[in-house]
Design an enzyme around this catalytic site. Structure first.
Site: not given
Ligand code: NCD
Length: 349
Positions: A80-81, A110, A131, A168
């Protein structure tokens, strides 16, 4: 890995995130603490506007970020992100770059460190969505990008797409927007977060963001196995921001009074000890039967992905038909919120 963890954490102290304070342009986004109540109002106005324009296939949206490029730098799994940021950028007319086969096949393979990979992305893109598994990694990226600005011609920014078990922020913004969208906001609401509150970065950020609103009549209930409570620093943050906090291991105690139920997955990948995960993975399972005891006008949220904590595939299908299930709306809102965030930090709105 231990070294990287220690190094990233240091940047929680070495880098001070700038408050938005009415101006998003050029600001790195690493924590919800940067947003004031009025910044949220400004951002959400843009979200509502973008949502209606996307729904109407308004072509003028394509001019907003038509001259910008976003780099997608994901060191952890994401559906999703990653996809919503990419879709958001494209819907604004911008372009997206990433390492062709994921970071594992970039120079990370590397042995390149995080700072250098971020610097590389910044040399090609105007905004980087990062991320990474370590807490503080986006602070670290922001720190090095500020230094890089003296050596390059542009001023690229980083947006955190999730820092390990830390924060997040963009997820919290879309969660809060969904609360505004469906419940008129957090004021006067009892919001119950359930599951792995220790390792879930979405609940950390959302709780803090609600704290920023300082609504004295908001109650946050935290329901978790005893081993996975909301971190103490977040509880004390909420108390200093006048939020009523109630912690319990018994869902029934709060279910019937909850206006918002925010369900979460036990974060399997964060456990060093498999037995510890197995012992609690089935402690809280959401099913249509559980929803029978919930308020008729509550909403059920979940950041997704979902696994056994949302029951069997059949139970999930039944839950999805419950009009209170808000997680698809939440997911769709994610794209609109990320469009607004991208356009704002790029100074395009
Ligand atoms: C979440 C995350 O990555 O923290 N997912 C997301 O970004 N929608 C929640 C999760 O992984 O449980």
């Amino acid at each position: 890995m231990q070294d990287q963890a220690r190094e990233s954490r240091q940047f929680l102290h070495r880098y001070t995130p700038p408050p938005i304070d009415g101006s998003f342009r050029g600001k790195h986004i690493v924590t919800v603490e940067q947003f004031s109540r009025s910044d949220l109002r400004t951002l959400f106005d843009v979200v509502f506007d973008f949502r209606s324009r996307v729904t109407n296939h308004d072509r003028s949206l394509l001019d907003i970020c038509g001259s910008h490029v976003m780099a997608s730098l994901f060191y952890e799994a994401s559906t999703r992100t990653d996809m919503s940021f990419q879709a958001a950028m494209r819907r604004l007319g911008g372009r997206v770059v990433s390492a062709s086969n994921g970071v594992q096949f970039s120079s990370v393979y590397k042995g390149e460190d995080l700072a250098d990979s971020v610097r590389a992305a910044a040399c090609y893109a105007d905004v980087i969505v990062l991320r990474h598994p370590e807490v503080g990694s986006s602070y670290q990226a922001a720190y090095y990008l500020d230094q890089l600005q003296a050596r390059v011609t542009r001023q690229p920014v980083v947006i955190s797409g999730g820092d390990g078990v830390g924060e997040h922020p963009s997820q919290a913004l879309l969660d809060l927007f969904t609360l505004v969208d469906l419940k008129g906001g957090a004021a006067g609401q009892t919001i119950t977060m359930v599951g792995d509150l220790r390792n879930g970065r979405t609940v950390h950020s959302l709780a803090k963001l609600i704290g920023k609103l300082e609504t004295r009549n908001t109650t946050l209930c935290f329901v978790s196995p005893a081993a996975l409570p909301m971190p103490e620093n977040i509880i004390s943050y909420l108390k200093t921001h006048h939020i009523n906090v109630h912690e319990t291991g018994d869902l029934q105690e709060v279910l019937g009074q909850s206006d918002v139920i925010y369900w979460t997955r036990v974060q399997e990948e964060r456990f060093e000890n498999r037995a510890e995960y197995e012992a609690i993975r089935n402690d809280f399972i959401m099913t249509p039967e559980v929803m029978r005891d919930a308020k008729p006008d509550c909403i059920l949220m979940h950041p997704l992905p979902r696994k056994n904590e949302m029951g069997t595939p059949e139970q999930r299908d039944a839950l999805d038909l419950d009009p209170r299930a808000a997680y698809f709306r939440q997911m769709e809102n994610g794209m609109f919120v990320r469009m607004a965030l991208l356009a704002s930090v790029l100074g395009a709105v």
